[in-house]
Motif scaffolding. Structure first.
Motif, short mmCIF file in Angstrom:
data_model
loop_
_atom_site.label_atom_id
_atom_site.label_comp_id
_atom_site.label_asym_id
_atom_site.label_seq_id
_atom_site.Cartn_x
_atom_site.Cartn_y
_atom_site.Cartn_z
N TYR A 121 0.82 -1.21 0.00
CA TYR A 121 0.00 0.00 0.00
C TYR A 121 0.86 1.26 0.00
O TYR A 121 0.53 2.25 -0.65
N ALA A 125 0.33 4.23 -2.53
CA ALA A 125 -0.15 5.52 -2.05
C ALA A 125 0.72 6.67 -2.55
O ALA A 125 1.87 6.48 -2.95
N PHE A 129 -0.29 10.19 2.13
CA PHE A 129 -1.09 8.98 2.34
C PHE A 129 -0.19 7.76 2.58
O PHE A 129 -0.67 6.74 3.07
N GLU A 130 1.08 7.85 2.23
CA GLU A 130 2.01 6.76 2.50
C GLU A 130 2.07 6.47 3.99
O GLU A 130 2.24 5.32 4.41
N THR A 132 -0.29 6.51 6.00
CA THR A 132 -1.47 5.73 6.40
C THR A 132 -1.15 4.25 6.40
O THR A 132 -1.65 3.50 7.24
N HIS A 188 -7.54 5.76 -0.27
CA HIS A 188 -6.79 6.48 0.75
C HIS A 188 -7.70 6.91 1.90
O HIS A 188 -7.33 6.79 3.07
#
Length: 229
Positions: A121, A125, A129-130, A132, A188
């Motif tokens: 993910y 992303a 958002f990385e 997250t 996201h």
């Protein structure tokens, strides 16, 4: 398969409270006798790990090649569920269970799979958002720690947080992947929502665990007092 009954012997080692436990256990009871003898419990663990690799690959392919590759992740989640759910059950069915070996291997593989999915993910992303992905892995790790501590305190092993267990989480993430294919970028915000829900669940479970730990402390103190009388 509608008439398939649950083989309760296969599930004696753990208590399940997840909402999908009944149909899931019926399906596992159907599958276990049909697994070829040449596939061992360790082999099923390997199949589950391969499913996690597929999920990680689906994120990378989805970002750099085509969004439709995210659908590969849904197949990966089924393969992961298949291997992860049947490896221990097949050992019980064949009377070859190794409680502590299986328990240790299961925890290690679950963590490796979680990290791989989170890493996938992070690759997919963009921008902030990385983070997250890191948060999601951390929260799932917190849930795993709670499960292990609960086992230590109560001597009862459960992998569910109320009505939500690993199977429900897989289904939810599969739905998220499907939504992302048709609405790019939605994942996201959905993952942020999942993180918020996991955080609340972990807080509640932590509080419950501390109550259980306090109760056990009192029991042990009372037992020592009785021994000294």
């Amino acid at each position: 398969m509608s008439g398939q009954k649950i083989n309760k012997k296969l599930f004696e080692d753990r208590k399940r409270t997840n909402i999908l436990s009944n149909p899931e256990q019926k399906f596992i009871s159907y599958l276990v006798p049909r697994i070829p003898n040449w596939i061992s419990s360790d082999g099923l663990t390997g199949i589950g790990l391969f499913g996690s690799i597929m999920i990680m690959a689906s994120f990378i392919l989805g970002k750099y090649y085509h969004i439709d590759y995210l659908l590969l992740g849904i197949v990966g989640f089924f393969i992961q569920w298949f291997g992860d759910s049947l490896d221990g059950r097949i050992a019980y069915y064949r009377n070859k269970s190794r409680k502590w070996y299986g328990f240790s291997l299961d925890i290690v593989m679950d963590w490796i799979s979680t990290v791989m999915i989170g890493l996938g993910y992070v690759f997919y992303a963009q921008g902030n958002f990385e983070l997250t992905g890191f948060v999601l892995v951390s929260l799932y790790g917190w849930a795993m720690i709670l499960s292990l501590l609960r086992y230590k305190v109560t001597d009862k092993y459960t992998i569910d947080a109320g009505i939500v267990g690993p199977t429900e989480i897989r289904v939810i993430i599969c739905i998220v992947l499907l939504i992302e294919v048709f609405s790019v970028g939605a994942i996201h915000y959905l993952v942020m929502g999942i993180c918020a829900i996991l955080f609340i669940i972990n807080i509640i479970d932590t509080k419950k665990l501390l109550v259980l730990g306090d109760a056990r402390d009192k029991e042990e103190k009372e037992a020592k007092k009785s021994e000294n009388l």
